[in-house]
Design a protein around this motif. Structure first.
Motif, mmCIF file in Angstrom:
data_model
loop_
_atom_site.group_PDB
_atom_site.id
_atom_site.type_symbol
_atom_site.label_atom_id
_atom_site.label_comp_id
_atom_site.label_asym_id
_atom_site.label_seq_id
_atom_site.Cartn_x
_atom_site.Cartn_y
_atom_site.Cartn_z
ATOM 1 N N PRO A 19 0.774 -1.244 0.000
ATOM 2 C CA PRO A 19 0.000 0.000 0.000
ATOM 3 C C PRO A 19 0.807 1.296 0.000
ATOM 4 N N SER A 20 2.116 1.222 0.036
ATOM 5 C CA SER A 20 2.861 2.475 0.127
ATOM 6 C C SER A 20 4.083 2.418 -0.766
ATOM 7 N N ILE A 21 4.427 3.553 -1.342
ATOM 8 C CA ILE A 21 5.482 3.617 -2.351
ATOM 9 C C ILE A 21 6.866 3.340 -1.768
ATOM 10 N N ASP A 22 6.984 3.354 -0.436
ATOM 11 C CA ASP A 22 8.282 3.087 0.175
ATOM 12 C C ASP A 22 8.489 1.591 0.475
ATOM 13 N N LEU A 23 7.470 0.769 0.220
ATOM 14 C CA LEU A 23 7.575 -0.665 0.528
ATOM 15 C C LEU A 23 8.048 -1.422 -0.711
ATOM 16 N N THR A 24 9.336 -1.232 -1.035
ATOM 17 C CA THR A 24 9.873 -1.842 -2.256
ATOM 18 C C THR A 24 11.171 -2.588 -1.968
ATOM 19 N N LEU A 25 11.561 -3.445 -2.906
ATOM 20 C CA LEU A 25 12.819 -4.171 -2.771
ATOM 21 C C LEU A 25 14.037 -3.244 -2.848
ATOM 22 N N PRO A 26 14.063 -2.208 -3.703
ATOM 23 C CA PRO A 26 15.213 -1.290 -3.650
ATOM 24 C C PRO A 26 15.370 -0.644 -2.278
ATOM 25 N N ARG A 27 14.252 -0.252 -1.666
ATOM 26 C CA ARG A 27 14.401 0.362 -0.340
ATOM 27 C C ARG A 27 14.866 -0.688 0.678
ATOM 28 N N LEU A 28 14.375 -1.907 0.549
ATOM 29 C CA LEU A 28 14.849 -2.985 1.424
ATOM 30 C C LEU A 28 16.363 -3.153 1.262
ATOM 31 N N ALA A 29 16.850 -2.896 0.046
ATOM 32 C CA ALA A 29 18.279 -3.022 -0.222
ATOM 33 C C ALA A 29 19.035 -1.739 0.113
ATOM 34 N N GLY A 30 18.351 -0.770 0.722
ATOM 35 C CA GLY A 30 19.033 0.443 1.161
ATOM 36 C C GLY A 30 18.967 1.598 0.193
ATOM 37 N N HIS A 31 18.218 1.458 -0.860
ATOM 38 C CA HIS A 31 18.126 2.504 -1.878
ATOM 39 C C HIS A 31 17.127 3.571 -1.428
ATOM 40 N N PRO A 32 17.469 4.881 -1.522
ATOM 41 C CA PRO A 32 16.526 5.912 -1.069
ATOM 42 C C PRO A 32 15.271 5.989 -1.954
ATOM 43 N N VAL A 33 14.139 6.332 -1.314
ATOM 44 C CA VAL A 33 12.882 6.477 -2.060
ATOM 45 C C VAL A 33 12.884 7.750 -2.903
ATOM 46 N N PRO A 34 13.277 8.891 -2.360
ATOM 47 C CA PRO A 34 13.223 10.116 -3.156
ATOM 48 C C PRO A 34 14.299 10.123 -4.228
ATOM 49 N N PRO A 35 14.191 11.006 -5.199
ATOM 50 C CA PRO A 35 13.149 12.030 -5.337
ATOM 51 C C PRO A 35 11.791 11.439 -5.764
ATOM 52 N N THR B 240 -2.107 -18.059 7.085
ATOM 53 C CA THR B 240 -1.176 -17.363 6.190
ATOM 54 C C THR B 240 -1.240 -15.871 6.501
ATOM 55 N N THR B 241 -0.101 -15.199 6.371
ATOM 56 C CA THR B 241 -0.086 -13.744 6.560
ATOM 57 C C THR B 241 0.656 -13.070 5.419
ATOM 58 N N VAL B 242 0.462 -11.736 5.328
ATOM 59 C CA VAL B 242 1.309 -10.916 4.496
ATOM 60 C C VAL B 242 2.750 -11.160 4.963
ATOM 61 N N PRO B 243 3.769 -11.240 4.124
ATOM 62 C CA PRO B 243 3.774 -10.795 2.728
ATOM 63 C C PRO B 243 3.328 -11.828 1.703
ATOM 64 N N ASP B 244 3.014 -13.079 2.094
ATOM 65 C CA ASP B 244 2.529 -14.010 1.080
ATOM 66 C C ASP B 244 1.136 -13.580 0.622
ATOM 67 N N GLU C 156 14.534 -8.364 7.839
ATOM 68 C CA GLU C 156 14.391 -6.962 7.429
ATOM 69 C C GLU C 156 13.140 -6.785 6.569
ATOM 70 N N GLY C 157 12.899 -7.759 5.688
ATOM 71 C CA GLY C 157 11.707 -7.684 4.835
ATOM 72 C C GLY C 157 10.436 -7.754 5.660
ATOM 73 N N LEU C 158 10.408 -8.680 6.619
ATOM 74 C CA LEU C 158 9.215 -8.821 7.460
ATOM 75 C C LEU C 158 9.001 -7.591 8.324
ATOM 76 N N ALA C 159 10.095 -6.933 8.725
ATOM 77 C CA ALA C 159 9.945 -5.703 9.517
ATOM 78 C C ALA C 159 9.218 -4.642 8.697
ATOM 79 N N MET C 160 9.406 -4.664 7.371
ATOM 80 C CA MET C 160 8.735 -3.678 6.506
ATOM 81 C C MET C 160 7.312 -4.082 6.141
ATOM 82 N N VAL C 161 7.117 -5.362 5.818
ATOM 83 C CA VAL C 161 5.820 -5.760 5.243
ATOM 84 C C VAL C 161 5.227 -7.007 5.899
ATOM 85 N N GLY C 162 5.722 -7.396 7.057
ATOM 86 C CA GLY C 162 5.123 -8.514 7.789
ATOM 87 C C GLY C 162 3.866 -8.057 8.504
#
Lengths: 360, 437
Positions: A133-149, A288-292, A331-337
Motif C-alpha cells: 500500500p505504500s510507495i516506500d515498501l519496495t525491494l530497492p528500499r529494502l536493499a538500502g536505496h533511497p525512495v526520493p526524489p 497465512t499472513t502478508v507478505p505471502d 528486514e523484509g518482514l519488519a517492513m511488510v510482515g
C-alpha cells in the motif's frame, strides 16, 4: 514475452489481479486503458533490464490515489509527458524505459499505457513483486536505496516534488497532497538505472502476470481439480472453500480495516484486510499472513475477486501463494510482515509454515 | 404483463388473479393487453399496467440510433477517450461524433475545470443531422450533475426536442465509464423503446385514459413509463427477476427461493422481502460493461451433473435465509423431486409467475456513490444516502408512507487521508395507489 499486444492484455490483467492479494483495483479499468493505448500506439515493447545499457535511467511509474476516485477520473493523456519532463529535468538526462513499481491491475496497466504514450519500452520488471500500500515498501528500499526524489503529477499540469527525507515521512506527504489533486495522481520515485534493476533481480514481472493470467483463463471451476492450472502456475495452494458470511469495514485508527468471514466445512475462516488481504485465520489459528499472497476466487466463475466486491452468500475459494523470498527475511518482514500492518501475529507462509522455522 | 412469454394477468387489490391471457410468442405488448381486456372478466377497469418488455439484444443496439457521445472531463480524463476500447464492430456501427470537452467535478463536488460551452456547442453542431440520440457523461456526475445538465441543455437546443439526450448521471453507478456506457446504449435504444412504450400506452389509454403505465426493470422493480424510453437497458433481466418475485407471490410469500425448471435448465433465485440480493456484478450488454447491477440469479444447465449442482446452487441461494420455503415452477417442475429438508410449494398457474411478478411489482431507488465526509461526518453521509435512495424510490412511483430500506453498506476509501466512503442503500415500497375517482 517481448511485447504486450492487444491479444495478450486479458492474460496480463488477469495475472496482475493475482498479485493484488485481494486489492489493487478491479481489472476492468486497467484493461480498458491498456486496450485503448495499444489500439492507438501499437503493441507496447517489453525489455529485460539486462537488455538495456546499464546506465539507462528508467522512469518508475505508479498510480497514486484511491481506486474509487480513479473510476471517475482515470488520468489525462498529458500526465505522462509532464512526469517524464519533470523526472528528466531533475536527473539532468533522458529516461530510456518505463518501470512498473508494483503489480496489481491498475499499476501493471498504467506503466504500460505510459510507455505506449511516451514511445518508450516498458521494463519487464517491478519493485514490489506484489501490491503493497505504500510507495516506500519496495525491494530497492529494502536493499538500502533511497525512495526520493518523488514526483507527483496531478491533473491540469500540477507537479509536486519531494527531493529528500525518510521514506515513511514522504509516503505521508504524498498522501497529504492527494485530496487537492482530486485523489488521483501519477507518481514516480526512486532514481534507478537499468543496471540497478538487473542487480536487484526484479525481472520478468509483466511476463509473469501474462503466464499466471493465462493459467487463470484455463481454470474450470465446475471440476473438482479445476483450479490446478492456476495453482501450478503461481505455486500456491487452495487454503479453503466456503461461503462469504459477512464483510465488515471500519477505520478506528485512521486506516480502513476490514474483515471477511467465510463459512467453511472446517469452521469459520477469517480474512483481515486493509487494501489487500493481510491475515488468513481459522478459529484462532493463523493460516497465512502478508507478505505471502491471499487471494479469493469466485467458485462459480473461477475469477479472482477484489475483497471489497465480495457479496454475502458468494461461494469462494481462498488461495494462498508465495511471494519473493526477500520479503521473508527479518528486514523484509519488519517492513511488510503482519506486525508492520498492526497485527499482533507472527508471520506464516502461504503453506501454513512459519518462515522463521527455516522451511523456506 | 409478460411480453416476453406472452402472458398477461389482472390482479385485484389483494393481488389475486382475476383474469389471465396466454398469448403466443411474438405477440406485441399492445396486442396482449387488448386480448386480456377483450377476454377478461373481472378486468372492468384496469388502473395500472406493468409490462415486462423484451430485453435489448446486440442487434437492437447495432440497428438502433447513431449516437453522439460527449464526455465532460478534459483535461483530466483523456487517457481513455469514449468508446476507445469498445468492441470495434459495435462502436463503428453506432458512434456518431465523439468528443471530450473541458469540465467536470471533483469527488467533493467542486468544479474540476470550467465547462467549455463553446466546445459543447461545436459538438452539438457536428451532431445535428448526424445522430438520432446523444449521450453525455461527466466526471463525478453523481456528486454534481451540473455540467452534464448544462451541456445537455445546449445540445437539446441545437438538436431539438425529438432527439433524446441521455445523461450518465441518470444511472446510479460508480465509475465514469460504466455510466457513459449505459448512457450510450440507452441513447442507441431510446427511439425504439419510445415507439414500443407509446404503442402500449395508446392501447392502455383507449381502455382507461386515467391508467398508469410502468415498465419492469432488471431487479424486478418498476420504472414509470414516462422514464422508460430513456432507460431502455434497464429492461435487461426483467423477465427472470419478475419471475422470481411472481412465483413467491403465487405461493403467498414475500420471501422465497424460487426454482424454475425448463427442458434445458433451472433458474434459481431468492427474493427477500421483495428484493433480489445483489450479485456484486455489473451487467454486460453487447460485450460492454454497464452501470446496471445484476441480481444474484443462477442458471443450472440440465447436464449429467445437474442434480448435485442444482442442490448446491439452491443451498447457496438460501444462504442466510434458512427458514424460507422453496417454490418450484416451470413446465418441467414435475420432474424435480422435492429438495430434502426444506418446505416446498408448487403453486398452480406457475406459467403466469413473471406476469404476476410484474403486476405486483414494487418501486425502488438505489444509491451507490462516494460520500465525502468533509463537514458532517459519517452520520450525515449515511442520512444523505438514505434520503437520496428514498427520493429515488418515490420518483419511481413508490408510496412514501410505506418505504422499507436495506441496511446501508459502507466501503471505506483506501490509500488517501480523506474521510470518505462508498455507501450503498436501497429503498423499496409498493406503488402509490391512484386516487379513486
Amino acid at each position: 514475452m517481448d511485447q504486450v499486444a492487444e491479444a495478450a492484455i486479458d492474460d496480463v490483467m488477469r495475472g496482475a489481479v493475482h498479485f493484488g492479494s485481494g486489492g489493487g483495483g478491479d481489472p476492468y479499468l486497467g484493461r480498458q486503458l491498456l486496450t485503448a493505448a495499444v489500439r492507438r500506439h501499437g503493441p507496447v515493447p517489453l525489455a529485460r533490464p539486462d537488455e538495456l545499457a546499464p546506465d539507462t535511467l528508467v522512469l518508475p511509474v505508479v498510480s497514486g490515489g484511491t481506486p474509487h476516485a480513479l473510476l471517475e477520473k482515470a488520468h489525462d493523456a498529458a500526465e505522462a509527458e509532464t512526469l517524464l519532463a519533470a523526472v528528466e529535468a531533475r536527473a539532468g538526462r533522458k529516461c530510456g524505459a518505463v518501470l512498473p513499481v508494483q503489480l496489481g491491475s491498475i499499476n501493471v496497466a498504467l506503466p504500460l499505457v505510459v510507455a505506449a504514450e511516451l514511445g518508450l519500452p516498458c521494463l519487464d520488471a517491478d519493485l514490489m513483486r506484489r501490491t503493497l500500500p505504500s510507495i516506500d515498501l519496495t525491494l530497492p528500499r529494502l536493499a538500502g536505496h533511497p525512495v526520493p526524489p518523488i514526483t507527483v503529477v496531478g491533473g491540469a499540469g500540477v507537479v509536486a516534488e519531494f527531493s529528500s527525507g525518510a521514506g515513511t515521512v514522504l509516503g505521508e506527504l504524498v498522501r497529504a497532497v492527494m485530496p487537492a489533486l482530486g485523489l488521483v495522481a501519477l507518481i514516480s520515485a526512486y532514481r534507478l538505472t537499468a543496471g540497478d534493476c538487473t542487480r536487484l533481480g526484479v525481472a520478468g514481472s509483466v511476463s509473469e502476470c501474462g503466464r499466471i493470467g493465462s493459467a487463470l483463463a484455463d481454470v474450470r471451476p465446475a471440476r473438482p481439480d479445476g483450479h490446478e492450472p492456476y495453482l501450478r502456475a503461481c505455486g500456491g495452494r487452495l487454503a479453503c472453500t466456503g461461503t462469504v458470511a459477512e464483510v465488515v469495514q471500519h477505520s478506528a485508527d485512521g486506516w480502513p480495516r476490514g474483515v471477511v468471514s467465510v463459512q467453511t466445512p472446517g469452521g469459520l475462516v477469517r480474512i483481515d484486510f486493509q487494501n489487500e488481504n493481510l491475515v488468513l485465520s481459522q478459529e484462532g489459528t493463523v493460516l497465512t499472513t502478508v507478505p505471502d499472497l491471499i487471494g479469493v476466487a469466485d467458485a462459480e466463475t473461477g475469477d479472482l475477486v477484489q475483497t471489497v466486491d465480495l457479496a454475502v452468500g458468494q461461494d469462494v475459494h481462498v488461495i494462498t501463494s508465495p511471494v519473493d523470498d526477500r520479503w521473508h527475511t527479518p528486514e523484509g518482514l519488519a517492513m511488510v510482515g503482519p506486525h508492520a500492518f498492526g497485527y499482533a501475529v507472527d508471520p506464516v507462509g502461504f503453506d501454513g509454515a512459519s518462515p522463521a522455522a527455516g522451511t523456506r | 404483463m409478460d411480453a416476453v412469454s406472452a402472458r398477461a394477468v389482472v390482479l385485484d387489490e389483494r393481488n389475486r388473479i382475476v383474469a389471465s391471457h396466454r398469448g403466443r410468442p411474438g405477440d406485441s405488448p399492445a396486442r396482449l393487453l387488448g386480448a386480456l381486456i377483450a377476454g377478461g372478466t373481472g378486468a372492468a377497469v384496469i388502473d395500472r399496467v406493468v409490462a415486462i418488455l423484451p430485453e435489448p439484444t446486440v442487434t437492437d443496439v447495432i440497428t438502433g440510433s447513431r449516437v453522439g457521445v460527449l464526455r465532460i472531463g478534459a483535461p483530466a480524463e483523456t487517457a481513455l477517450p469514449p468508446l476507445a476500447a469498445w468492441p470495434a464492430c459495435l462502436s463503428a456501427a453506432l458512434a456518431g461524433p465523439v468528443a471530450t470537452v473541458g469540465g467536470g467535478h471533483e469527488y467533493d463536488g467542486r468544479v474540476l475545470a470550467p465547462l467549455d460551452l463553446a466546445a459543447v456547442a461545436r459538438f452539438a453542431r457536428r451532431s445535428a443531422g448526424a445522430v438520432g440520440a446523444v449521450a453525455v457523461a461527466g466526471i463525478h456526475g453523481l456528486e454534481n450533475p451540473e455540467h452534464e445538465q448544462r451541456a445537455a441543455a445546449v445540445i437539446a437546443d441545437e438538436l431539438g426536442p425529438d432527439t433524446p439526450v441521455i445523461q450518465g448521471s441518470a444511472t446510479e453507478a460508480l465509475g465514469l465509464l460504466e455510466r457513459e456506457h449505459t448512457a450510450v446504449l440507452d441513447a442507441a435504444l431510446a427511439r425504439a423503446a419510445r415507439a414500443r412504450i407509446d404503442e402500449l400506452d395508446t392501447a392502455m389509454r383507449a381502455h382507461n385514459p386515467e391508467a398508469e403505465l410502468y415498465i419492469v426493470r432488471g431487479d424486478g422493480t418498476v420504472l414509470p413509463a414516462l422514464d422508460g424510453p430513456r432507460h431502455a437497458t434497464a429492461s435487461t433481466g426483467a423477465a427472470r427477476a419478475a419471475l422470481i418475485h411472481g412465483a413467491a407471490r403465487l405461493a403467498g410469500l414475500t420471501s422465497a427461493t424460487v426454482v424454475e425448471m425448463t427442458a434445458d435448465h433451472a433458474i434459481v433465485g431468492t427474493t427477500h422481502a421483495g428484493l433480489l440480493p445483489e450479485s456484486g456484478l455489473r451487467r454486460e450488454i453487447a460485450g460492454v460493461r454497464t452501470g446496471l447491477r445484476a441480481p444474484s440469479l443462477a442458471a443450472v444447465a440440465r447436464d449429467e451433473a445437474f442434480t448435485s449442482r442444482l442442490l448446491a446452487t439452491l443451498a447457496r441461494a438460501r444462504h442466510g435465509f434458512d427458514e424460507i420455503p422453496v417454490v418450484i415452477i416451470g413446465d418441467r417442475a414435475d420432474v424435480l423431486p422435492d429438495p430434502p429438508r426444506v418446505p416446498v410449494i408448487r403453486p398452480s398457474d406457475g406459467d403466469l409467475a413473471a406476469a404476476v411478478g410484474a403486476a405486483s411489482a414494487e418501486a425502488a431507488g438505489s444509491i451507490d456513490r462516494i460520500f465525502w465526509q468533509g463537514t458532517g461526518g459519517r452520520a450525515d453521509s449515511v442520512a444523505r444516502a438514505r434520503r437520496l435512495a428514498r427520493d429515488a424510490a418515490v420518483r419511481a412511483g413508490a408510496d412514501p408512507r410505506v418505504l422499507r430500506e436495506t441496511p446501508v453498506q459502507e466501503a471505506l476509501m483506501t490509500y488517501v487521508p480523506v474521510p470518505a466512503a462508498r455507501l450503498r442503500v436501497t429503498a423499496v415500497g409498493p406503488l402509490l395507489e391512484p386516487v379513486s375517482p
